[in-house]
Design a protein around this motif. Structure first.
Motif, PDB file in Angstrom:
ATOM      1  N   SER A 107      52.439  73.024  57.449  1.00 35.58           N
ATOM      2  CA  SER A 107      52.443  73.942  56.301  1.00 35.58           C
ATOM      3  C   SER A 107      53.806  74.580  56.066  1.00 35.58           C
ATOM      4  CB  SER A 107      51.401  75.051  56.501  1.00 35.58           C
ATOM      5  OG  SER A 107      50.108  74.508  56.640  1.00 35.58           O
ATOM      6  N   THR A 108      54.622  74.686  57.122  1.00 28.52           N
ATOM      7  CA  THR A 108      55.886  75.420  57.010  1.00 28.52           C
ATOM      8  C   THR A 108      57.123  74.602  57.364  1.00 28.52           C
ATOM      9  OG1 THR A 108      55.761  76.196  59.309  1.00 28.52           O
ATOM     10  CG2 THR A 108      54.712  77.574  57.613  1.00 28.52           C
ATOM     11  N   GLY A 109      56.958  73.505  58.106  1.00 27.51           N
ATOM     12  CA  GLY A 109      58.111  72.734  58.551  1.00 27.51           C
ATOM     13  C   GLY A 109      58.861  73.403  59.686  1.00 27.51           C
ATOM     14  N   ALA A 110      58.252  74.400  60.307  1.00 34.57           N
ATOM     15  CA  ALA A 110      58.912  75.124  61.393  1.00 34.57           C
ATOM     16  C   ALA A 110      59.047  74.248  62.636  1.00 34.57           C
ATOM     17  CB  ALA A 110      58.132  76.393  61.731  1.00 34.57           C
ATOM     18  N   ARG A 111      60.104  74.495  63.403  1.00 31.08           N
ATOM     19  CA  ARG A 111      60.310  73.783  64.659  1.00 31.08           C
ATOM     20  C   ARG A 111      59.365  74.336  65.723  1.00 31.08           C
ATOM     21  NH1 ARG A 111      65.428  74.965  62.510  1.00 31.08           N
ATOM     22  NH2 ARG A 111      66.686  73.127  61.988  1.00 31.08           N
ATOM     23  N   MET A 112      59.149  73.555  66.784  1.00 30.06           N
ATOM     24  CA  MET A 112      58.234  73.980  67.833  1.00 30.06           C
ATOM     25  C   MET A 112      58.631  75.330  68.428  1.00 30.06           C
ATOM     26  SD  MET A 112      57.345  72.325  71.553  1.00 30.06           S
ATOM     27  CE  MET A 112      57.179  70.659  70.952  1.00 30.06           C
ATOM     28  N   SER A 113      59.921  75.487  68.741  1.00 27.25           N
ATOM     29  CA  SER A 113      60.380  76.741  69.351  1.00 27.25           C
ATOM     30  C   SER A 113      60.166  77.924  68.421  1.00 27.25           C
ATOM     31  CB  SER A 113      61.858  76.634  69.727  1.00 27.25           C
ATOM     32  OG  SER A 113      62.649  76.372  68.579  1.00 27.25           O
ATOM     33  N   GLU A 114      60.330  77.694  67.103  1.00 23.46           N
ATOM     34  CA  GLU A 114      60.137  78.767  66.131  1.00 23.46           C
ATOM     35  C   GLU A 114      58.670  79.160  66.029  1.00 23.46           C
ATOM     36  OE1 GLU A 114      63.842  77.400  63.198  1.00 23.46           O
ATOM     37  OE2 GLU A 114      61.778  76.861  62.709  1.00 23.46           O
ATOM     38  N   ILE A 115      57.793  78.187  66.157  1.00 26.31           N
ATOM     39  CA  ILE A 115      56.352  78.454  66.059  1.00 26.31           C
ATOM     40  C   ILE A 115      55.850  79.197  67.287  1.00 26.31           C
ATOM     41  CG2 ILE A 115      54.060  77.384  65.917  1.00 26.31           C
ATOM     42  CD1 ILE A 115      55.377  75.051  64.418  1.00 26.31           C
ATOM     43  N   LEU A 116      56.165  78.669  68.462  1.00 20.91           N
ATOM     44  CA  LEU A 116      55.611  79.228  69.698  1.00 20.91           C
ATOM     45  C   LEU A 116      56.213  80.579  70.064  1.00 20.91           C
ATOM     46  CD1 LEU A 116      55.310  75.999  71.885  1.00 20.91           C
ATOM     47  CD2 LEU A 116      53.666  77.003  70.297  1.00 20.91           C
ATOM     48  N   SER A 117      57.365  80.922  69.488  1.00 22.77           N
ATOM     49  CA  SER A 117      57.985  82.221  69.777  1.00 22.77           C
ATOM     50  C   SER A 117      57.678  83.262  68.698  1.00 22.77           C
ATOM     51  CB  SER A 117      59.504  82.066  69.901  1.00 22.77           C
ATOM     52  OG  SER A 117      60.053  81.595  68.681  1.00 22.77           O
ATOM     53  N   LEU A 118      56.934  82.862  67.672  1.00 24.99           N
ATOM     54  CA  LEU A 118      56.650  83.766  66.561  1.00 24.99           C
ATOM     55  C   LEU A 118      55.741  84.920  67.005  1.00 24.99           C
ATOM     56  CD1 LEU A 118      56.961  84.301  63.509  1.00 24.99           C
ATOM     57  CD2 LEU A 118      54.906  82.901  63.152  1.00 24.99           C
ATOM     58  N   THR A 119      56.144  86.136  66.667  1.00 22.56           N
ATOM     59  CA  THR A 119      55.353  87.327  67.003  1.00 22.56           C
ATOM     60  C   THR A 119      54.804  87.950  65.724  1.00 22.56           C
ATOM     61  OG1 THR A 119      57.281  88.815  66.881  1.00 22.56           O
ATOM     62  CG2 THR A 119      56.802  87.787  69.022  1.00 22.56           C
ATOM     63  N   TRP A 120      53.739  88.736  65.901  1.00 20.81           N
ATOM     64  CA  TRP A 120      53.136  89.391  64.735  1.00 20.81           C
ATOM     65  C   TRP A 120      54.093  90.395  64.107  1.00 20.81           C
ATOM     66  CZ3 TRP A 120      49.435  87.048  62.548  1.00 20.81           C
ATOM     67  CH2 TRP A 120      48.480  86.344  63.285  1.00 20.81           C
ATOM     68  N   ALA A 121      54.996  90.945  64.905  1.00 19.17           N
ATOM     69  CA  ALA A 121      55.957  91.910  64.382  1.00 19.17           C
ATOM     70  C   ALA A 121      56.895  91.268  63.365  1.00 19.17           C
ATOM     71  CB  ALA A 121      56.769  92.513  65.530  1.00 19.17           C
ATOM     72  N   ASN A 122      57.034  89.943  63.442  1.00 21.76           N
ATOM     73  CA  ASN A 122      57.938  89.239  62.530  1.00 21.76           C
ATOM     74  C   ASN A 122      57.216  88.516  61.397  1.00 21.76           C
ATOM     75  OD1 ASN A 122      60.429  89.909  63.752  1.00 21.76           O
ATOM     76  ND2 ASN A 122      60.048  88.436  65.377  1.00 21.76           N
ATOM     77  N   VAL A 123      55.929  88.828  61.216  1.00 17.84           N
ATOM     78  CA  VAL A 123      55.161  88.243  60.119  1.00 17.84           C
ATOM     79  C   VAL A 123      54.981  89.292  59.022  1.00 17.84           C
ATOM     80  CG1 VAL A 123      52.959  87.257  59.399  1.00 17.84           C
ATOM     81  CG2 VAL A 123      53.939  86.628  61.611  1.00 17.84           C
ATOM     82  N   ASP A 124      55.409  88.968  57.811  1.00 18.46           N
ATOM     83  CA  ASP A 124      55.306  89.874  56.665  1.00 18.46           C
ATOM     84  C   ASP A 124      54.304  89.276  55.685  1.00 18.46           C
ATOM     85  OD1 ASP A 124      55.586  91.410  54.396  1.00 18.46           O
ATOM     86  OD2 ASP A 124      57.781  91.432  54.432  1.00 18.46           O
ATOM     87  N   PHE A 125      53.059  89.775  55.720  1.00 20.51           N
ATOM     88  CA  PHE A 125      52.012  89.252  54.854  1.00 20.51           C
ATOM     89  C   PHE A 125      52.258  89.581  53.386  1.00 20.51           C
ATOM     90  CE2 PHE A 125      49.689  89.147  58.880  1.00 20.51           C
ATOM     91  CZ  PHE A 125      49.036  87.923  58.783  1.00 20.51           C
ATOM     92  N   VAL A 126      52.908  90.711  53.133  1.00 15.35           N
ATOM     93  CA  VAL A 126      53.134  91.146  51.749  1.00 15.35           C
ATOM     94  C   VAL A 126      54.111  90.205  51.038  1.00 15.35           C
ATOM     95  CG1 VAL A 126      53.988  92.996  50.267  1.00 15.35           C
ATOM     96  CG2 VAL A 126      52.641  93.550  52.314  1.00 15.35           C
ATOM     97  N   ASN A 127      55.248  89.931  51.702  1.00 14.13           N
ATOM     98  CA  ASN A 127      56.278  89.075  51.102  1.00 14.13           C
ATOM     99  C   ASN A 127      56.125  87.599  51.460  1.00 14.13           C
ATOM    100  OD1 ASN A 127      57.873  91.170  49.765  1.00 14.13           O
ATOM    101  ND2 ASN A 127      58.351  91.855  51.840  1.00 14.13           N
ATOM    102  N   LYS A 128      55.108  87.306  52.271  1.00 14.92           N
ATOM    103  CA  LYS A 128      54.786  85.935  52.677  1.00 14.92           C
ATOM    104  C   LYS A 128      55.963  85.229  53.353  1.00 14.92           C
ATOM    105  CE  LYS A 128      51.210  85.225  49.159  1.00 14.92           C
ATOM    106  NZ  LYS A 128      50.726  84.351  48.068  1.00 14.92           N
ATOM    107  N   ILE A 129      56.536  85.907  54.341  1.00 16.90           N
ATOM    108  CA  ILE A 129      57.605  85.310  55.133  1.00 16.90           C
ATOM    109  C   ILE A 129      57.396  85.645  56.608  1.00 16.90           C
ATOM    110  CG2 ILE A 129      59.343  85.353  53.294  1.00 16.90           C
ATOM    111  CD1 ILE A 129      60.541  87.831  54.673  1.00 16.90           C
ATOM    112  N   ALA A 130      57.947  84.815  57.450  1.00 12.19           N
ATOM    113  CA  ALA A 130      57.972  85.084  58.882  1.00 12.19           C
ATOM    114  C   ALA A 130      59.429  85.004  59.320  1.00 12.19           C
ATOM    115  CB  ALA A 130      57.123  84.074  59.647  1.00 12.19           C
TER     116      ALA A 130
END
Length: 348
Positions: A188-211
């Protein structure tokens, strides 16, 4: 005393004409050679001060320059390993005395531990590191130029991607639910494995739809915004309700995931009839779908976080629609018929 033995090696302690103090190992257990090194260095320091001569720089200084420059980049551990390897060969050498031929011959052919042959792609990574060492030294005016090191030939990279039908089959055959989520997010995003597995909720912005991909986890070493489409947003909202960990993707035990389950991924590929396919190919698949849908390559470059447009051109052949309108600008048949018509008219 300006020359002193420590253990088996002689060291020097010199006060330069400008008042600075230089302490270093001579790299030799022989006092005569240590004395020669001492006298040569002292003469050079005098020449630097009195004759405005460029100071001699040793290889270690350039290595330190490179490590400081790359310490915040991804896979800094590779650079450290490369630095250790080259130091074992060129330690103590005058930087300007090292030739391109020596550097080319220093690139390893075999792995130090396994003794297996090293692929040309790995050799080129060693080449890239040592060229960076000399490039930075050149920018600092420590040397007159960067030595030439020929690039090792690598096989052309073939883009592996799958259709949306195959992608659905792949996810269906995955046994682990968290693996389904990780693969779905990658597609869905084309993110790399390291980017996916290190993603935290603090870096997810539901309003602007970005991580936010932080600089620590970005391949380029620079933070970037990962745009979330509606599929990715729906998945994250589902996970948010059941996830009580700081990291987005967790196992059923609510513990952070550090790596994908490669056995589950391999088995799912086999069941779906997908051959020679890796997790990173999910990123290629996402990019291929974008190219087929008409996403401009420059936009795709920014969406995927590639450093240069050249890295994205491998997807260009998947969509030639933007060039079709120019295809009829030159046609042999139409032009020939036009000439024949004009000839017939002139006969009347």
């Amino acid at each position: 005393m300006s020359i002193k033995k420590r253990g088996e090696t002689w060291h020097i302690d010199i006060v330069a004409p400008d008042g600075s103090r230089i302490r270093r190992s001579t790299g030799t257990p022989e006092k005569r050679k240590a004395q020669e090194y001492h006298d040569k260095l002292k003469h050079e320091l005098w020449a630097v001060t009195k004759l405005n001569k460029r100071p001699t720089r040793i290889f270690e200084e350039a290595i330190i320059l490179m490590l400081r420059d790359s310490e915040h980049q991804a896979r800094f551990d590779y650079k450290q390993a490369h630095a250790e390897y080259f130091l074992s060969i060129f330690s103590g050498r005058d930087l300007s005395s090292i030739t391109g031929e020596e550097l080319t011959n220093s690139i390893p052919d075999f792995h130090a531990i396994t003794k297996k042959p090293i692929a040309n792609g790995t050799k080129n990574r060693y080449r890239s590191t040592i060229l960076r060492v000399f490039s930075l030294a050149y920018k600092m005016n420590w040397i007159d130029g960067v030595p030439y090191i020929p690039r090792f030939s690598e096989p052309k990279v073939k883009v592996s991607w799958i259709t949306k039908e195959k992608a659905n089959m792949l996810i269906h055959h995955l046994k682990l639910n968290w693996m389904k989520d990780v693969c779905f997010f990658a597609l869905s995003t084309g993110a790399r494995m390291s980017e996916i597995l290190s993603l935290t909720w603090a870096n997810v912005d539901f309003v602007n739809k970005i991580a936010k991909v932080t600089e620590d986890n970005a391949k380029s070493g620079r933070a970037r915004a990962l745009l979330l489409n509606s599929d990715a947003i729906d998945l994250l909202r589902k996970l948010r309700f059941k996830n009580h960990c700081g990291f987005v993707f967790t196992r059923s035990t609510n513990k952070r995931v550090y790596d994908i389950d490669r056995r589950d991924f391999k088995n799912a590929c086999e069941l779906a009839g997908i051959e020679k396919f890796t997790f990173h190919d999910l990123r290629h698949t996402w990019a291929s779908w974008h190219a087929q849908a008409g996403t401009p390559l420059y936009t795709l470059q920014n969406l995927g976080g590639w450093e240069t447009l050249e890295m994205v051109k491998k997807y260009a052949h998947l969509n030639a629609d933007h060039m079709l309108k120019f295809a009829d600008n030159v046609t042999f048949t139409a032009q020939s018929q036009s000439k024949d018509t004009m000839k017939n008219v002139s006969n009347y």
